[in-house]
Design a protein around this motif. Structure first.
Motif, PDB file in Angstrom:
ATOM      1  N   ASN A  37      16.156 -56.512  17.048  1.00 54.80           N
ATOM      2  CA  ASN A  37      16.937 -56.375  15.824  1.00 54.80           C
ATOM      3  C   ASN A  37      16.774 -57.624  14.946  1.00 54.80           C
ATOM      4  O   ASN A  37      17.722 -58.338  14.641  1.00 54.80           O
ATOM      5  CB  ASN A  37      18.419 -56.153  16.177  1.00 54.80           C
ATOM      6  N   CYS A  38      15.515 -57.831  14.547  1.00 56.51           N
ATOM      7  CA  CYS A  38      15.128 -59.106  13.945  1.00 56.51           C
ATOM      8  C   CYS A  38      15.757 -59.365  12.576  1.00 56.51           C
ATOM      9  O   CYS A  38      15.788 -60.486  12.112  1.00 56.51           O
ATOM     10  CB  CYS A  38      13.614 -59.171  13.847  1.00 56.51           C
ATOM     11  N   LEU A  39      16.230 -58.316  11.923  1.00 56.01           N
ATOM     12  CA  LEU A  39      16.799 -58.532  10.590  1.00 56.01           C
ATOM     13  C   LEU A  39      18.317 -58.734  10.634  1.00 56.01           C
ATOM     14  O   LEU A  39      18.973 -58.832   9.601  1.00 56.01           O
ATOM     15  CB  LEU A  39      16.458 -57.356   9.664  1.00 56.01           C
ATOM     16  N   ALA A  40      18.826 -58.801  11.855  1.00 57.88           N
ATOM     17  CA  ALA A  40      20.281 -58.979  11.978  1.00 57.88           C
ATOM     18  C   ALA A  40      20.701 -60.297  11.341  1.00 57.88           C
ATOM     19  O   ALA A  40      19.964 -61.275  11.353  1.00 57.88           O
ATOM     20  CB  ALA A  40      20.664 -58.970  13.457  1.00 57.88           C
ATOM     21  N   TYR A  41      21.880 -60.300  10.779  1.00 66.36           N
ATOM     22  CA  TYR A  41      22.405 -61.531  10.187  1.00 66.36           C
ATOM     23  C   TYR A  41      23.897 -61.577  10.464  1.00 66.36           C
ATOM     24  O   TYR A  41      24.524 -60.553  10.759  1.00 66.36           O
ATOM     25  CB  TYR A  41      22.125 -61.558   8.686  1.00 66.36           C
ATOM     26  N   GLU A  42      24.451 -62.741  10.358  1.00 65.54           N
ATOM     27  CA  GLU A  42      25.876 -62.891  10.602  1.00 65.54           C
ATOM     28  C   GLU A  42      26.660 -62.388   9.402  1.00 65.54           C
ATOM     29  O   GLU A  42      26.458 -62.877   8.281  1.00 65.54           O
ATOM     30  CB  GLU A  42      26.194 -64.358  10.840  1.00 65.54           C
ATOM     31  N   LYS A  43      27.528 -61.435   9.630  1.00 61.65           N
ATOM     32  CA  LYS A  43      28.307 -60.902   8.502  1.00 61.65           C
ATOM     33  C   LYS A  43      29.468 -61.861   8.200  1.00 61.65           C
ATOM     34  O   LYS A  43      29.873 -62.655   9.033  1.00 61.65           O
ATOM     35  CB  LYS A  43      28.848 -59.522   8.865  1.00 61.65           C
ATOM     36  N   ASP A  44      29.931 -61.773   7.011  1.00 67.04           N
ATOM     37  CA  ASP A  44      31.019 -62.661   6.601  1.00 67.04           C
ATOM     38  C   ASP A  44      31.897 -61.872   5.642  1.00 67.04           C
ATOM     39  O   ASP A  44      31.394 -61.165   4.769  1.00 67.04           O
ATOM     40  CB  ASP A  44      30.409 -63.873   5.889  1.00 67.04           C
ATOM     41  N   ASP A  45      33.205 -61.968   5.808  1.00 66.75           N
ATOM     42  CA  ASP A  45      34.035 -61.157   4.897  1.00 66.75           C
ATOM     43  C   ASP A  45      34.562 -61.961   3.706  1.00 66.75           C
ATOM     44  O   ASP A  45      35.250 -61.436   2.851  1.00 66.75           O
ATOM     45  CB  ASP A  45      35.160 -60.433   5.649  1.00 66.75           C
ATOM     46  N   LYS A  46      34.203 -63.241   3.664  1.00 65.55           N
ATOM     47  CA  LYS A  46      34.650 -64.043   2.512  1.00 65.55           C
ATOM     48  C   LYS A  46      33.499 -64.345   1.554  1.00 65.55           C
ATOM     49  O   LYS A  46      33.677 -64.397   0.342  1.00 65.55           O
ATOM     50  CB  LYS A  46      35.240 -65.360   3.005  1.00 65.55           C
ATOM     51  N   ILE A  47      32.333 -64.560   2.145  1.00 63.45           N
ATOM     52  CA  ILE A  47      31.171 -64.922   1.325  1.00 63.45           C
ATOM     53  C   ILE A  47      30.179 -63.766   1.371  1.00 63.45           C
ATOM     54  O   ILE A  47      29.968 -63.165   2.427  1.00 63.45           O
ATOM     55  CB  ILE A  47      30.502 -66.199   1.875  1.00 63.45           C
TER      56      ILE A  47
END
Lengths: 608, 185
Positions: A385-395
């Protein structure tokens, strides 16, 4: 709101209007020949900027209504607009600029078109022949300057050769491997009267590049493909350039074989991204599965791609165990960087059609058992899942912004029954767009691949919208790139082009910052974009619409608004400042040495 | 001051492919005799970093308005192949023949050599010129101009011989080449 006063221009019907197309073998001025030849070549839109040395041609344009001239705000903008037009329509893009600074400003666009094989014909004005070489006002050695950045160029000194040169220029630009052609036209030649030669009678030189592939090689290639255990298709811009049928045939052939397929940045859309066999883009910021499959394959079928250094990584360790088939229209692309086992010189479309036919005729079947194993391996790679990124609910994460954009584009396609066209500038946003936006048709993705020209996206979007008035055209931009050709906002306003500019604004030259972080010891030299304009006000100042999203919960609403606007719209999406684009193959590393987001922390310790 | 690790300054691209197996090839290129064609060819060599040893060009057909260039280029076999394909890509180029690759060919070069001297050196110069079949095309009481034709190696040898005998000036044409036998290229 400022009320704009439309300049009073009266169309004067001149004899030229009647003269056009009636009799091809008559005397006319050089300027009229230009118009006549463009009409005969099927040109209806040209992009340009007037000036002293092209006034006779502009005068001829004024007196006719077959060709629409789009006034860009900078010659570079005109060139990229013509590129966007050419890439989205498959036609030849035409540029008209003046001598000296007009010609030098267009050079970036020409080089861009040369590296991405985009067909353009650029007519530059030149000082009168008797002044050439005298350092005259607005004189530049245009043919000298553009020689290395065009496929071919001409300086026309005799009006009687002009018509032939015009037709030949279109022939050279569009045939073989397409590219930009410059015609430098001195002002006195534009005024001079001469005999026009029609397209049918023009001698288009002996430039006839080979397009039909060698059938024996095709047979060998297909036999090799049929025996493959770990195959991969690696396709590029050549398939797009070969026309929509090539993409259709490619899709049919790839589906028939059941092989995985990846593509270069230039080739996105040739094979539909919604198909299961699609692996995503390969290369420096390509997907893990595509790069690993390239590294581990046993048969590589390269069609219309050129083993660019952004694709291959370290060439000594590039796909070490594979037999490589390379189909290219340009013999000089073969064995230039990577030694291939089976070269085929010819048009990608013709070669794909021939291979597909041969596959069916010989009733070849792929090695199902081996292929099953190969797909299992690929499934494991996909699992990373190489395109995974850390989600953020503020930014707002830039990847998230593109995912939302994609969501609303899919909705829009269903609701409004329109195609969407994406252009980009150059940098992180460009790579994210390539990773996160799926392309299912060719000619829907316009990006500066080879040259990597910041400032490409907005003018290209304008050209795309001119060629596709009903399409939804979005320029995915970065805040640094967009400022390089921001003046084209005026062009979009003048021609009522509802282009959307979706800025992923992280206030940094993101890709430069990323390299400085990973490869230059976090010394951020000149990569922070200080003193940025207020993009919302900027859009309004031009007469367009400006929108802004600061937080993730504002994003959907803003995108929806953007899709509804009928005017050029800038969307300023304030995204995370320090996000890096992964996966990444650092320069000089091999395909299997990608760094993924999770490895990034260790990575800089290892290398720097 | 920022102290940099030595390794950091190295290019991340690593070394190039290296220059093993350098060969010398003679290419015969038929081109349209039009303005700028020479600049195109030379620009191609300089722009792509190829090496030219010599280049000669002159019109060969008035009727067809064509010139023939003879280019002696050096590089690895893959570079030589690239040069050939890149030349073929140019619009005014009609045909490129790699004479070295395609079989036996003859190569000739002409040089004009000015030798200044008197007495024994002068006599020795004219004697050596005779051995090399160099013609005297101008003379004063203290100088000769020799015209020598032959392979590049022969011209080199002649010049080497003339250096101690008072050679002051040389003008060389570079190689002109053609394939042997009855084949037309």
């Amino acid at each position: 709101m400022i009320k704009t006063v439309k300049a009073k221009t009266k169309k004067i019907k001149s004899p030229l209007g009647k003269k056009l197309n009636k009799n091809h073998n008559q005397t006319m001025s050089g300027a009229e020949m230009v118009i006549e030849a463009l009409v005969e070549q099927g040109v209806d839109t040209i992009f340009g900027y007037p000036g002293g040395a092209v006034l006779p041609i502009y005068d001829a344009i004024f007196q006719q209504d077959k060709i629409k001239h789009v006034l860009c705000r900078h010659e570079q903008g005109a060139a990229h607009a013509a590129e966007g037009y050419a890439r989205s329509t498959g036609k030849i893009g035409v540029i008209l600029v003046t001598s000296g600074p007009g010609a030098t400003n267009v050079v970036t666009g020409l080089t861009d078109a040369l590296l991405d094989s985009i067909p353009l014909v650029c007519i530059t004005g030149q000082v009168p022949t008797f002044l050439i070489g005298n350092d005259a006002f607005q004189e530049a050695d245009t043919t000298g300057i553009t020689r290395p950045c065009t496929k071919h160029n001409y300086l026309v000194k005799d009006v009687n050769t002009l018509a032939n040169v015009l037709h030949e220029a279109f022939h050279v630009s569009g045939s073989g491997r397409p590219g930009p052609v410059v015609i430098d036209l001195p002002k006195d030649v534009q005024f001079a009267e001469g005999k026009y030669i029609s397209k049918a009678k023009a001698k288009t030189h002996m430039y006839n590049p080979k397009t039909t592939p060698d059938m024996a090689a095709i047979k060998k290639a297909v036999a090799l493909i049929s025996k493959a255990k770990k195959p991969i298709f690696y396709t590029g811009g050549g398939v797009i350039n070969a026309g929509p049928k090539a993409s259709k045939d490619l899709t049919a052939f790839v589906k028939k074989t059941g092989f995985p397929i990846t593509s270069t940045l230039m080739g996105l859309g040739a094979f539909p991204a919604h198909e299961k066999q699609w692996m995503g883009m390969l290369g420096m910021h390509g997907t893990y599965e595509a790069n690993m499959a390239m590294h581990g394959c046993d048969v590589m079928i390269c069609i219309g791609a050129r083993f660019d250094d952004r694709v291959t990584g370290d060439i000594t360790r590039f796909s070490p165990n594979s037999k490589k088939i390379h189909i290219d229209i340009d013999a000089s692309s073969i064995n230039k960087i990577i030694h291939v086992d089976l070269p085929i010189i010819g048009d990608a479309g013709e070669a794909i059609a021939a291979m597909y036919k041969e596959w069916n005729a010989q009733k070849y079947k792929a090695d199902e058992a081996a292929l099953k194993k190969w797909w299992k391996q690929i499934k494991d790679w996909r699992g990373v899942n190489c395109l995974a990124y850390e989600k953020d609910d503020k930014i707002i994460k830039p990847q998230y912004a593109l995912e939302r954009l994609n969501h609303f584009l899919q909705k829009d396609a269903k609701k409004n029954k329109r195609d969407s066209f994406i252009t980009t500038e150059v940098g992180q946003h460009q790579m994210w767009a390539a990773q996160f936006l799926p392309f299912n048709k060719p000619n829907r993705w316009m990006t500066s691949g080879g040259l990597g020209t910041m400032g490409y996206g907005l003018p290209a979007a304008i050209g795309t919208q001119m060629g596709n008035p009903d399409g939804l055209v979005i320029d995915v931009a970065g805040e640094a790139s967009i400022l390089m050709n921001i003046q084209e906002m005026s062009t979009a306003i003048q021609y009522n082009l509802p282009v959307k500019i979706f800025i992923l604004n992280n206030q940094w030259m993101g890709m430069v910052r990323q390299w400085q972080e990973l490869l230059h010891g976090e010394r951020y030299s000149s990569s922070y974009t200080e003193s940025l304009p207020d993009f919302v006000k900027l859009a309004e100042a031009y007469g367009g619409i400006g929108l802004r999203a600061d937080t993730p919960d504002e994003l959907d609403d803003v995108i929806e608004q953007m899709l509804e606007t009928d005017k050029v719209t800038i969307v300023d999406v304030r995204v995370a400042q320090n996000e890096n684009c992964f996966p990444m193959i650092p320069s000089g590393k091999a395909h299997n040495e990608m760094i993924l987001a999770a490895d990034a922390e260790q990575f800089d310790k290892k290398l720097v | 001051m920022i102290v940099k690790d030595k390794k950091e300054n190295q290019s991340v691209y690593g070394d190039g492919p290296g220059d093993r197996d350098i060969q010398r090839h003679t290419l015969s290129v038929l081109v349209d005799n039009e303005p700028g064609v020479l600049a195109r060819v030379i620009g191609l060599f300089s722009g792509r970093g190829y090496n030219i040893e010599s280049l000669t060009v002159a019109e060969v057909s008035k009727k067809l308005n064509q010139s023939r260039m003879t280019i002696v280029a050096i590089g690895t076999p893959s570079v030589i192949q690239q040069i050939k394909h890149q030349l073929e890509r140019l619009v005014p180029v009609h045909k490129v023949n790699d004479l070295t690759e395609e079989g036996p060919h003859v190569e000739r070069e002409l040089a004009l050599v000015k030798v200044v001297g008197t007495g024994e050196k002068r006599v020795e110069a004219i004697r050596s010129a005779d051995i090399f079949r160099a013609r005297v095309i101008d003379s004063t009481t203290s100088s000769f101009i020799f015209e020598v034709t032959g392979s590049t190696q022969k011209v080199d040898a002649f010049i080497e011989l003339m250096v101690p005998l008072g050679m002051v000036n040389i003008s060389r044409t570079g190689a002109a080449a053609i394939s042997r036998g009855s084949d037309k290229i």
